[in-house]
Design a protein around this motif. Structure first.
Motif, PDB file in Angstrom:
ATOM      1  N   ARG A  52      -4.775  -3.422   2.592  1.00 58.35           N
ATOM      2  CA  ARG A  52      -5.297  -4.786   2.623  1.00 58.35           C
ATOM      3  C   ARG A  52      -6.826  -4.835   2.629  1.00 58.35           C
ATOM      4  NH1 ARG A  52      -6.321  -9.365   5.796  1.00 58.35           N
ATOM      5  NH2 ARG A  52      -5.113 -11.171   5.139  1.00 58.35           N
ATOM      6  N   ASP A  61      -5.967 -15.892  -2.677  1.00 58.49           N
ATOM      7  CA  ASP A  61      -5.517 -15.714  -1.294  1.00 58.49           C
ATOM      8  C   ASP A  61      -4.797 -14.385  -1.148  1.00 58.49           C
ATOM      9  OD1 ASP A  61      -6.182 -18.437  -0.485  1.00 58.49           O
ATOM     10  OD2 ASP A  61      -4.436 -19.060  -1.659  1.00 58.49           O
ATOM     11  N   LEU A 115      -1.798 -12.742   0.812  1.00 54.24           N
ATOM     12  CA  LEU A 115      -0.620 -13.258   1.505  1.00 54.24           C
ATOM     13  C   LEU A 115      -0.007 -12.264   2.487  1.00 54.24           C
ATOM     14  CD1 LEU A 115       1.015 -15.031  -1.557  1.00 54.24           C
ATOM     15  CD2 LEU A 115      -0.539 -15.997   0.139  1.00 54.24           C
ATOM     16  N   THR A 116      -0.203 -10.967   2.270  1.00 62.67           N
ATOM     17  CA  THR A 116       0.329  -9.947   3.178  1.00 62.67           C
ATOM     18  C   THR A 116      -0.552  -9.868   4.419  1.00 62.67           C
ATOM     19  OG1 THR A 116       1.209  -8.659   1.338  1.00 62.67           O
ATOM     20  CG2 THR A 116       0.915  -7.502   3.425  1.00 62.67           C
ATOM     21  N   LYS A 117       0.067  -9.949   5.597  1.00 63.41           N
ATOM     22  CA  LYS A 117      -0.693  -9.907   6.852  1.00 63.41           C
ATOM     23  C   LYS A 117      -0.884  -8.481   7.379  1.00 63.41           C
ATOM     24  CE  LYS A 117      -1.043 -14.350   7.145  1.00 63.41           C
ATOM     25  NZ  LYS A 117      -2.163 -14.892   6.409  1.00 63.41           N
ATOM     26  N   SER A 118       0.043  -7.576   7.067  1.00 58.11           N
ATOM     27  CA  SER A 118      -0.052  -6.214   7.591  1.00 58.11           C
ATOM     28  C   SER A 118      -1.178  -5.443   6.892  1.00 58.11           C
ATOM     29  CB  SER A 118       1.276  -5.480   7.423  1.00 58.11           C
ATOM     30  OG  SER A 118       1.563  -5.302   6.058  1.00 58.11           O
ATOM     31  N   HIS A 124       0.997  -1.971   2.663  1.00 57.67           N
ATOM     32  CA  HIS A 124       2.363  -2.201   2.218  1.00 57.67           C
ATOM     33  C   HIS A 124       2.662  -1.201   1.107  1.00 57.67           C
ATOM     34  CE1 HIS A 124       5.901  -4.069   0.473  1.00 57.67           C
ATOM     35  NE2 HIS A 124       6.008  -4.776   1.583  1.00 57.67           N
TER      36      HIS A 124
END
Length: 64
Positions: free
Chosen positions: A6, A35, A37-40, A43
C-alpha cells in the motif's frame, strides 16, 4: 514497483490494474489513482484502487 504494498501507491499515480471482469484473462487497464480502497498494508493479489474514471481493480504495475 509492484502493486502489492500500500505504501508504494499514492493518489495521482499512473498504474496498470486488473478489473474484476478481466481477472481470468489478466487484461490490464491503465489509469490514474483517485482512491486507495485496500486498508491493509499489503495484499497478495494487489492493492485495490479506484481510478479517476471510476473503474475499480487491483494494481499490477506502478508506472514510473
Amino acid at each position: 514497483m509492484d502493486g502489492q504494498t500500500r505504501k508504494n501507491i499514492q493518489s495521482g499515480q499512473e498504474v496498470d490494474i486488473v478489473l474484476k471482469k478481466d481477472q481470468r484473462t489478466g487484461t490490464l487497464t491503465r489509469g490514474t489513482v483517485k482512491d486507495i480502497l485496500t486498508k491493509s498494508p499489503s495484499h497478495p493479489h494487489g492493492i485495490k484502487v479506484r481510478l479517476e474514471d471510476g473503474q475499480v481493480g487491483r494494481v499490477k504495475h506502478i508506472i514510473e
